[in-house]
Design an enzyme around this catalytic site. Structure first.
Site, PDB file in Angstrom:
ATOM      1  N   ARG B 227       0.754  -1.115  -0.027  1.00  0.00           N
ATOM      2  CA  ARG B 227       0.033   0.126   0.077  1.00  0.00           C
ATOM      3  C   ARG B 227       0.802   1.326   0.043  1.00  0.00           C
ATOM      4  NH1 ARG B 227      -4.957  -0.915  -1.932  1.00  0.00           N
ATOM      5  NH2 ARG B 227      -5.929  -2.559  -1.101  1.00  0.00           N
ATOM      6  N   GLU B 256      -3.076   8.375  -5.094  1.00  0.00           N
ATOM      7  CA  GLU B 256      -3.294   7.848  -6.435  1.00  0.00           C
ATOM      8  C   GLU B 256      -4.528   8.650  -7.213  1.00  0.00           C
ATOM      9  OE1 GLU B 256      -3.508   3.607  -6.200  1.00  0.00           O
ATOM     10  OE2 GLU B 256      -1.725   3.429  -5.361  1.00  0.00           O
ATOM     11  N   HIS B 275      -0.705   1.159 -10.039  1.00  0.00           N
ATOM     12  CA  HIS B 275      -1.769   0.058  -9.275  1.00  0.00           C
ATOM     13  C   HIS B 275      -1.932  -1.006 -10.253  1.00  0.00           C
ATOM     14  CE1 HIS B 275      -3.565   0.149  -5.190  1.00  0.00           C
ATOM     15  NE2 HIS B 275      -3.643  -1.073  -5.478  1.00  0.00           N
TER      16      HIS B 275
END
Lengths: 315, 315
Positions: B227, B256, B275
């Protein structure tokens, strides 16, 4: 016996060679008209070696520091009765790791997203579910020697089906199947990855040409870690442009260094490395181990112990 | 029983769910003031789910379509007696393959030579023998769950020594050694690769900070597929700039999409992906298998079959 060192033997390595008996290491800067006539063996290859090849009637053993020997005058070695050995084997681990790096970079979306990086575009939603894993994919590997086998072993570990292509089609460990040259194109056409690690010979020059790429119905990623001239570069560029190939991972090129005018430099779906896939920090030590074994054997028996090159076949 | 579908169930999947008995799938566009009060279960999570969480007293089961659930109001679930399950497990293969892609891209000189590509510089001679293989390298992996274990298995295959870091330090398959959190920094300091796959909890937020990076005497490559907020981004950038880290492979970020002003976009020694490391083409099918198993169990017993989240621990 005098050996010309063209691959920077360390002091320790020179001492170890001296332990074999009457071995004198000549460094290229110490080569002169007198001693060049008396060289018995060469480690490595460059312009100094060409000189010695002409000058020394005593030259009978050459230990190359590469796996491929296509850049050497093999027919002249044959005429003069010179034994040539390569260092085939030590490249298997580094080259196969580079191939896995290429393959995974395509599978895992690293190549696609890198293309969006100069514009700082976050393309996660577009790419995420297009990614794939290597499980149940198919790789066709042209060349089933040491390196091909190491590539196959790694791909099998990831769950990829491995098809080898060789002259003889004989079974080889870590290949689910090995087929002969004439079946190779057909297998490649349906594959996800097509990988070249064949030596360069008259038979493999421009093997990967327009006719070959035109067959690629499954849009595989093409990987070349063998020799550049096995590929017709313009045909490769066209195949990439026309999406006959999904992409390419290239470590070797028809002319090296790759000319600045080549479109390959700027193609988003191509990973380029400058002929480095066989390199690794322990290369000098592992190549020396082969030289040492072969020189010891050559002194005792006039023959090498390992990795003798078949001068007619070219590898 | 009504289930709100926020992850695009296919028609075939909806039919299969209907086979469980009285299951009605509600698509988000069909959500209204009436039926939102009657939702029993949710598949996935977005703003519609937040609405339903407030509106429906019947909501008792949520199946997330992700492994991490840090973006959900866990304490509210706890208060309302809602069972939450994740899809932990299906990311192990894709994420571990992405980690191997990062690791090999650094080891095999692909990152270094890519930096020379915009100028079309052929840097083979500079890079070739600086390359390394994964044999006898050391990787320290923070997080020894499904994904950490899959990463360790792959690295072990390549001959890399694997050290796991977990709260408890209990042995886990494919780790040569597992140590507790307090020993992790010391092991990481001497490693070649430091890999984060920990869930985000108050304990892991900014775990990788200036103090951590300052210890990295062996200049490891830092990889984050866990993360983003586990990392203090400015500290990471400084560590890369100051060569405390040889490089970084990053799939997740503190915010993000990564903001365009982030220096990370332009750093040569960083691989960035948006991601996507957990994504793969079969994701929807594999996540559905878990939903199906859990919904069947929930209907029969009021409990889920697999992947229940500990709402206090946060994973």
């Amino acid at each position: 016996m005098k050996i010309l060192d063209l691959f920077n033997l360390t002091e320790q390595q020179q001492t170890k060679l001296a332990g074999l008996g009457d071995v004198q290491v000549i460094e290229p800067q110490d080569l002169n008209d007198n001693n060049s006539k008396e060289i018995d063996a060469i480690y490595g290859w460059d312009a100094h070696a060409e000189e010695v090849l002409t000058a020394s009637p005593k030259l009978k053993f050459i230990q190359s520091n590469s796996a491929g020997v296509d850049y050497m005058p093999l027919s002249e070695f044959q005429k003069k009765g010179i034994i040539l050995a390569n260092v085939s084997g030590i490249h298997a681990e580094p080259i196969s790791e580079t191939v896995i790096a290429y393959v995974l970079s395509f599978a895992r979306g690293i190549v696609t997203t890198a293309a969006a990086r100069p514009d700082k575009r976050w393309v996660g939603d577009q790419v995420r579910m297009q990614n794939y894993t290597l499980k149940n994919r198919t790789a066709v590997i042209f060349g089933t020697g040491h390196i091909g086998e190491a590539i196959a072993e790694k791909l099998q570990f990831f769950g990829t089906r491995t098809v080898g292509v060789s002259r003889h089609g004989n079974p080889v460990a870590h290949f689910d199947e090995v087929v002969t040259d004439d079946q190779g194109t057909d297998r490649a056409a349906k594959a996800d990855f097509v990988i070249n690690i064949m030596p360069l010979t008259p038979a493999t020059k421009h093997f990967f040409n327009k006719e070959f790429f035109d067959e690629m119905i499954n849009h595989p990623v093409f990987i070349n870690v063998g020799r550049g001239p096995s590929v017709d570069t313009q045909a490769l560029i066209d195949a990439l442009d026309q999406y006959k190939l999904a992409g390419a991972g290239l470590d070797v090129f028809e002319s090296e260094p790759l000319e600045k005018s080549s479109p390959l430099w700027e193609m988003d779906n191509v990973i380029l490395t400058p002929h480095i896939s066989g390199g690794f920090q322990e290369y000098g030590a592992e190549a020396f181990d082969i030289l040492y074994k072969n020189l010891a054997s050559f002194i005792q028996t006039g023959e090498v112990a390992v990795n003798k090159v078949d001068l007619s076949a070219g590898y």
